[in-house]
Structures are given as C-alpha cells and as structure tokens.
Design a protein around this motif. Structure first.
Motif, PDB file in Angstrom:
ATOM      1  N   GLN A   1      -6.483   7.070   2.318  1.00  0.00           N
ATOM      2  CA  GLN A   1      -5.813   7.157   3.614  1.00  0.00           C
ATOM      3  C   GLN A   1      -6.237   6.048   4.567  1.00  0.00           C
ATOM      4  O   GLN A   1      -5.425   5.520   5.315  1.00  0.00           O
ATOM      5  CB  GLN A   1      -6.072   8.527   4.252  1.00  0.00           C
ATOM      6  CG  GLN A   1      -5.196   9.625   3.677  1.00  0.00           C
ATOM      7  CD  GLN A   1      -3.724   9.271   3.701  1.00  0.00           C
ATOM      8  OE1 GLN A   1      -3.192   8.868   4.733  1.00  0.00           O
ATOM      9  NE2 GLN A   1      -3.034   9.392   2.562  1.00  0.00           N
ATOM     10  N   GLU A   2      -7.538   5.672   4.491  1.00  0.00           N
ATOM     11  CA  GLU A   2      -8.005   4.615   5.384  1.00  0.00           C
ATOM     12  C   GLU A   2      -7.164   3.353   5.220  1.00  0.00           C
ATOM     13  O   GLU A   2      -6.803   2.696   6.178  1.00  0.00           O
ATOM     14  CB  GLU A   2      -9.480   4.252   5.110  1.00  0.00           C
ATOM     15  CG  GLU A   2     -10.481   5.213   5.679  1.00  0.00           C
ATOM     16  CD  GLU A   2     -11.014   6.119   4.588  1.00  0.00           C
ATOM     17  OE1 GLU A   2     -10.204   6.563   3.745  1.00  0.00           O
ATOM     18  OE2 GLU A   2     -12.224   6.384   4.581  1.00  0.00           O
TER      19      GLU A   2
ATOM     20  N   LEU B   1       0.819  -1.209   0.000  1.00  0.00           N
ATOM     21  CA  LEU B   1       0.000   0.000   0.000  1.00  0.00           C
ATOM     22  C   LEU B   1       0.853   1.259   0.000  1.00  0.00           C
ATOM     23  O   LEU B   1       0.466   2.274  -0.567  1.00  0.00           O
ATOM     24  CB  LEU B   1      -0.940  -0.008   1.209  1.00  0.00           C
ATOM     25  CG  LEU B   1      -2.060  -1.037   1.089  1.00  0.00           C
ATOM     26  CD1 LEU B   1      -2.893  -1.080   2.359  1.00  0.00           C
ATOM     27  CD2 LEU B   1      -2.935  -0.730  -0.106  1.00  0.00           C
ATOM     28  N   GLU B   2       2.018   1.182   0.615  1.00  0.00           N
ATOM     29  CA  GLU B   2       2.887   2.357   0.610  1.00  0.00           C
ATOM     30  C   GLU B   2       3.333   2.689  -0.796  1.00  0.00           C
ATOM     31  O   GLU B   2       3.507   3.835  -1.166  1.00  0.00           O
ATOM     32  CB  GLU B   2       4.108   2.117   1.500  1.00  0.00           C
ATOM     33  CG  GLU B   2       3.837   2.527   2.933  1.00  0.00           C
ATOM     34  CD  GLU B   2       4.871   1.979   3.878  1.00  0.00           C
ATOM     35  OE1 GLU B   2       5.963   1.609   3.407  1.00  0.00           O
ATOM     36  OE2 GLU B   2       4.583   1.913   5.083  1.00  0.00           O
TER      37      GLU B   2
ATOM     38  N   TRP C   1      -8.899  -2.475   6.677  1.00  0.00           N
ATOM     39  CA  TRP C   1     -10.080  -1.710   6.291  1.00  0.00           C
ATOM     40  C   TRP C   1     -10.684  -2.192   4.967  1.00  0.00           C
ATOM     41  O   TRP C   1     -11.885  -2.416   4.849  1.00  0.00           O
ATOM     42  CB  TRP C   1      -9.704  -0.232   6.183  1.00  0.00           C
ATOM     43  CG  TRP C   1     -10.825   0.635   5.707  1.00  0.00           C
ATOM     44  CD1 TRP C   1     -11.836   1.128   6.464  1.00  0.00           C
ATOM     45  CD2 TRP C   1     -11.075   1.075   4.377  1.00  0.00           C
ATOM     46  NE1 TRP C   1     -12.701   1.854   5.698  1.00  0.00           N
ATOM     47  CE2 TRP C   1     -12.261   1.844   4.407  1.00  0.00           C
ATOM     48  CE3 TRP C   1     -10.413   0.907   3.159  1.00  0.00           C
ATOM     49  CZ2 TRP C   1     -12.788   2.440   3.270  1.00  0.00           C
ATOM     50  CZ3 TRP C   1     -10.943   1.494   2.030  1.00  0.00           C
ATOM     51  CH2 TRP C   1     -12.128   2.249   2.083  1.00  0.00           C
ATOM     52  N   LEU C   2      -9.803  -2.406   4.007  1.00  0.00           N
ATOM     53  CA  LEU C   2     -10.272  -2.766   2.671  1.00  0.00           C
ATOM     54  C   LEU C   2     -11.032  -4.086   2.711  1.00  0.00           C
ATOM     55  O   LEU C   2     -12.129  -4.203   2.169  1.00  0.00           O
ATOM     56  CB  LEU C   2      -9.060  -2.880   1.750  1.00  0.00           C
ATOM     57  CG  LEU C   2      -9.365  -3.050   0.279  1.00  0.00           C
ATOM     58  CD1 LEU C   2     -10.046  -1.818  -0.264  1.00  0.00           C
ATOM     59  CD2 LEU C   2      -8.076  -3.304  -0.473  1.00  0.00           C
TER      60      LEU C   2
END
Lengths: 265, 232, 226
Positions: B216-217, B194-195, B224-225
């Motif tokens: 951002q989440e 994700l980074e 979260w995803l």
C-alpha cells in the motif's frame, strides 16, 4: 524484505494479487489449436516475401540501382570510344558489366537491414521463433531476387548500348549471373547485418564488401568476357566456375551458421 | 516450476557490468513492474529475458526452458521502444507476417480477430505508413498478442502508448492473467505501473535492490520505494 | 614475467635482424649481393608473417566466440593490426623490387595483387573496430569478420594465382623447386623468426593497450550510469 546487499541476494515473487479481470467485449477467446513449427525454409521464404513486398511497394532501391547502373554504362562510354572499330568491346564487357552490377547491388544491400531499423523491426524478428539463419537466408533471397532483376534489365540495356550479342552463350551466361549474384548477395547481406547498428553504415558496407568479393567478381568477369565473346565454358575456364561454386557454398554455410553472433547481441 | 527464473544473470559491456548477479523468480500469473532510473539496466534485463541478447553469465529460464530456445520464444511477446511494424506493409500484412513466423495454424483468422479487437478492422488494408500514431500503437499491441504469449515483456509501455492503446493493452493483459500468464514491464511511470503490478522489482546500478509484492505504501506514495530501498 | 618476456623477445628480434643483415651483406656469395636480391630476405618473411598473423587472428577470434573472454579479442585485434603492418612491409618492398627489376612501381602481378586484396580486407576489419563503441559488440562483430576474412584469404590467394602471373617463381624450396641457390635461403627463415619475435612483442604491447582502453571505457560507462 531487507535491502539487498551488494552482489544481490535471491528474491522470490510468489503468488499474490490478481488484477480484477475486466469484462471482455464480445470476443472470441478461442485460441488456435497448437502452433506448429514452420520449417527453416518456410520461415526464410516468409521473410523474403515480406522484404520483396515492401520493396516493390516503394521501389526505392530498385529504381535507384537501375538508374545507377545505366549511369555507369554511360560513363564507361567516355572511358573509351565504343564507336572505334579497332576496340573489341568483348574484351571489356565482362569487367564493365560486373562493375556496374556490383556497385548497383550495393544500393539494395544497404537498404536490406536498414529497413529493419526504422521501427525496431529487427528486434521483433530476432525475438520471433524464426532462427537467425532463416532470417538471414530470407533477407538474402529477397536481395538476390532484387539484384538479379536489376542485372537482367541492365544486361539488356548494355547489350543495346554497346552492341554486344548475349544470345550465343545465354544459358551459361545466366548460370554465371546466378552464381555470382548469389556470392554478392551472401557477402553483402551478411555485412549488411554486421554494419546495421554502426555509425557510418553506408560507408562501412562497401569498404568491407568489395575487397571480399574480389574472387567471385574476378571469376565472373573472366567467364562473362569469354561467354560474350562466344567462347563456351571448357576445360580451361571451368576452374572459375568451380571458384564460384565453392565461394557460394562455403560462405552461405558460414553465414547461416554464424549470423546469430551478429544478430543476437 | 516458475514462469520465469533469472539465475544469477550478469551482463558485461566490455568490462562494465551492466547487470550484476540478478536473481529473480516470477510465479505464473503475476505482473512485475521493473523499476529503476535510466541506465540502471532495466532495458538490458528485458532484452535478455526476450532472448534479444545473451547474458554474459547466468541463465534465464522460461517455464524451465532456455530463453533462446525456439519453443520458448514462441511463448514470449515483446513490446519494445519501437512499434516493430513495417511502414510499407498494410496492418493485415504485418500481422500475417508475424502470425506466419510464429507458426500459427490460421494466421489470417487470428489477424482478423486481433484487428477487430484493437478497432483497426476498418483500416486492415491501409499501409502502416499512413496510420496515425495511435493506430500504429494499437497495431503494435495487436502484433504482440497475435501468438497469444504466456509471458509478456513490455519496455516502457506507458511512455510510448496513448490512452486508447493503453486501454487495449490493459484488457489484453487481464486476459493473459486469466489463463495464468505473466507480465514483466519496465517503466519509470510509477503510478500506472504500480496500479497494474502485483510485484515490484527495483534495479539500481545493475543490481536488484528490492523485489517483492506491491504494497500500500507504494501506491500511496510513489517515491516511497526509492527512498526506502534506493540510494540517494 | 610478462615484462621480461617482452624484453627478451624484443632483444632476440633485434639481435636476429642484426645478425641477418650481417649475413646478407657480408657472408652470402656475391650473386646475392644485389639490392634486388637482398630485399627478398625481407619481402618474403614479411608476407609469411602477415599470413601467419591472419591465421592466428582466426584462431583468436574463434577462441573469443567460444569463451567470451575479451582477452582473445584483444589478441585478435593486436595480431591483425600487426599482420596488416607486415603486409604493408611486403607491399612496399614488393613495389621497390618491381621498380628495380621491371622498371615499374606496380605490376598487376598475382602475389602483389592478392596481398593488396588481403590488406584491404583486413584494413576493413580495423576500420570496423573503430566504428563500434561497445567493446563486447565490437568483439563479436570483428570475430565474425575475422572468420570470413581468413576463409577468403584462401580464395583470394588461389584465384589470383590462377590469373595470369608475372611474379618470379616462388623463392622458397618448400614450394616446388624455388629459385635460390643452396644455403642462400636460410636468412629468409631466420628473418621470419626475427619478425615473429617482433610481431609478438608488438602484439603484447597492443593487448595491454586494449586492456587499458577497455578499462577506461568501463570507467566511463560507470561514470555515466551512476
């Protein structure tokens, strides 16, 4: 964005964040001009050279098949008495030689695609721009060279061990060896690709290969027996030369055309 | 024209649909993290993108051209689970082999350059068999970048590579982006992916459950995803 | 519909064989009435059925590769299996005949040898099918092998024919002359038809099995994946 319904809706990933480019160490970002498209045969030769180089580094298959063919010759000496003058060795010689060659060849063929498995190399080759036909042809050429090398050395050993004269028809003998070895190589390499991902790979290859090779081996056995007996190629055994040529041509074409079925899943 | 267009791709294993109607458009310059559980179809999709496997239905286009075309494969770089290097060849010989297969005008110079960049120039003539794990991985990265791909496909890069190799990979990916190239990576190492990612696609049971920009989440809470779009 | 066809074909096959047996044993002239002769009525059609099967398998494999429809793969698998069974019938009857006529179970005669070679080749095909788990990969690999196999049948057949032969001259008149009296070869053709009916029934059953086993495989995959 909503959760996708069953069957999946289209999504678009547009534009967006660019990761911050990191400072590069002193590099030469200049890239090669235009990559050209190497010809089919050039690609095949690149693959063949790679296979031969790595085989010659270890000589695993080479040593094994040489030793194996000598063992077969030794065992044959117990099947009949080579010292018995009533037995004409020339009558068996063709069959004896080609049995040894075919069995010894299988050792090289087994290694051929198995070598690509170790680090998932086959994926990298298939993903490369080289067409599957060229990959096949390259690997076949390497196998051809290796099997032929083993055959030539074994033929010498055989001639000495069984007191057979190979000189009188040496020219034709070489032609027959080249054609039959190519037949073994084409079928063997194609089936090596076919079985590479299977369990029992080492068992499957001979089961599939040997019945397939009966026509060319039969031709080679008859011709070699004739040639070692000093009989030249004439009208009555020319038909076997034709069998070999037809087999080589037809199966080479079939393999090059259809191999992508096997290599691209 | 998008860098990568996946048009309703289905892949069957027998009667089992491993991929179901995947539609995805990826614009040049983005980095897509392909997420999903084991067996969801990430590797299957990546193999189809790489031209290693043909879709049962649908099409994959890379810059508008078919993925199995020779000219398309020339633009794609693939780093799979294995390192795809020959143990019995030296580092240099391995790179030369792929340089030649990709038809580079000067494979020797490019190989030297890549060896230099991955810090392997001192062992250029050493056999891969004798390399440490880390060196092999860096050489694998060098191999993928030999032909300067526009589209980079990475299958689980963070599980296979060590820190230094990942460092090299990051630099090279940044370079790809600079010239407008695209990266698609499958992973379940969420944080690293994700980074790096600009976009995220979540595959669930062979279907695309979510595709969109990374937000951002996701960065703050990697679960979260899955909670939002995944099934429990 | 498919059920009905299966039953009709099965009944037709059985009826034909019964009628043929009656003709062979009771109607044909007495010189045909020896075991060595009667067995030919099964030996020859079994061989033709087997070769028909190999050829049809080639077409089915080609169709699979062209369309990607696994039905054709199931068809190729079924027909090859059945053809191998008929090849076995041919080999067995040939051996019995050889024992009766020549006093030996196995003579290295051209036709028996080529049938044995084909039998081994296609047995390899069946073994290959068992060694691959994933149905689509299995279909692709076996289609490739089937194409190679059928081309090689021609080579095997021709080259072994050129080798010294012991086999009695071909019995069917379509192939230059032939050794049977007028009117005596008809049961061969009728038996061929009967065997085709039986083969078709077997192939239909096998295709259904293949379909079911594919379904089971996909359900298992689904269970493992989700």
């Amino acid at each position: 964005m909503a959760k996708a319904e069953r069957g999946g809706a289209g999504f678009s990933l547009q534009g967006g964040l660019q990761p911050t480019p990191q400072p590069m160490p002193a590099l030469n970002p200049q890239l090669p001009a235009e990559p050209h498209s190497p010809s089919f045969f050039r690609q095949a030769l690149t693959i063949a050279a790679k296979d031969l180089r790595s085989e010659l580094r270890t000589k695993e298959a080479l040593n094994a098949s040489l030793a194996f063919s000598v063992v077969i010759f030794l065992l044959f000496s117990f099947a009949f008495d080579p010292g018995n003058l009533d037995i004409d060795i020339n009558e068996f010689s063709g069959g004896l030689l080609w049995l040894a060659f075919a069995f010894a060849g299988a050792l090289s063929l087994n290694r051929s695609f198995a070598r690509e498995l170790q680090n998932d190399c086959l994926d990298a080759l298939v993903a490369s721009p080289a067409p599957p036909g060229a990959l096949f042809l390259g690997k076949a050429l390497a196998n051809f060279a290796l099997i032929l090398a083993v055959e030539i050395i074994s033929l010498g050993v055989f001639a000495v061990m069984y007191n057979v004269h190979i000189q009188p028809q040496l020219g034709w003998l070489i032609v027959v060896m080249l054609m039959t070895t190519w037949a073994i190589t084409v079928i063997g390499t194609a089936f090596s690709a076919l079985t590479v991902n299977l369990r029992m790979r080492e068992l499957m290859l001979p089961i599939l290969t040997y019945p397939f090779l009966i026509p060319p081996l039969m031709a080679a056995i008859l011709l070699t027996t004739d040639l070692l007996g000093g009989k030249p190629i004439s009208a009555d055994n020319m038909i076997w030369v034709r069998v070999l040529v037809a087999f080589d041509v037809i199966f080479s074409l079939l393999a090059v055309v259809f191999i992508d079925i096997v290599l691209v899943g | 024209m998008n860098a990568l267009e996946v048009e309703s791709v289905w892949k069957y294993y027998g009667d089992f649909p491993a991929l179901r109607d995947i539609k995805l458009n990826v614009e040049a310059g983005s980095t897509v993290a392909l997420l999903g559980r084991n067996g969801a179809g990430k590797t299957t999709l990546l193999r189809i993108l790489a031209g290693l496997s043909k879709p049962s239905k649908g099409k994959v286009r890379v810059k508008g051209a078919d993925a199995r075309l020779e000219s398309t494969r020339r633009r794609i770089g693939v780093l799979g689970h294995g390192i795809s290097l020959y143990d019995e060849l030296s580092a240099n010989e391995n790179l030369l082999l792929f340089g030649r297969l990709y038809g580079l005008p000067d494979p020797a110079r490019r190989a030297a350059e890549m060896l230099d960049r991955t810090g392997l120039d001192r062992v250029r003539d050493g056999l891969v068999r004798e390399f440490s794990r880390g060196m092999r991985q860096r050489l694998a990265v060098a191999r993928v970048f030999m032909h300067d791909p526009d589209l980079l496909l990475l299958d689980e890069p963070f599980t296979a590579l060590d820190d230094r190799a990942i460092g090299v990979l990051h630099t090279l990916i940044a370079e790809i982006h600079q010239k407008g190239g695209t990266v698609v990576m499958s992973t379940h190492q969420l944080r690293e992916a994700l980074e790096l990612a600009t976009h995220v696609a979540l595959i669930q049971r062979g279907q695309l459950a979510f595709a969109g920009e990374r937000n951002q989440e996701m960065l703050q809470d990697t679960g979260w995803l899955y909670r939002t779009y995944g099934e429990s | 519909m498919r059920e009905k066809i299966t039953y009709v074909l099965a009944i037709a096959g059985i009826a034909l064989v019964t009628w043929n047996l009656y003709k062979i044993f009771f109607v044909l002239p007495p010189e045909a009435n020896v075991a060595a002769y009667q067995i030919v009525y099964f030996h020859v059609p079994a061989a033709i059925t087997a070769f028909t099967g190999f050829f049809v398998a080639l077409i089915a494999s080609g169709l699979y590769l062209a369309t990607g429809d696994l039905k054709f793969d199931a068809f190729a698998a079924g027909i090859t299996e059945v053809a191998v069974a008929f090849a076995s019938v041919n080999l067995a009857t040939g051996m019995i005949w050889a024992r009766y006529a020549w006093g030996i179970w196995w003579a290295w005669d051209a036709r028996l040898t080529s049938m044995l070679t084909c039998w081994l080749m296609y047995a390899g095909y069946l073994i290959l099918r068992r060694a691959v788990d994933e149905p689509t990969q299995r279909a692709k690999l076996s289609a490739f092998l089937s194409i190679f196999g059928c081309v090689n049948v021609a080579f095997v057949y021709k080259s072994i024919e050129w080798f010294r032969t012991q086999h009695p001259a071909p019995v069917l008149s379509v192939r230059q002359g032939g050794g049977m009296g007028p009117g005596m070869e008809a049961p061969i053709y009728w038996n061929y038809l009967a065997m085709l009916c039986i083969a078709t029934v077997l192939v239909i059953v096998r295709m259904r099995q293949e379909g079911v086993s594919r379904e089971i495989d996909s359900l298992r995959r689904m269970a493992h994946a989700y």
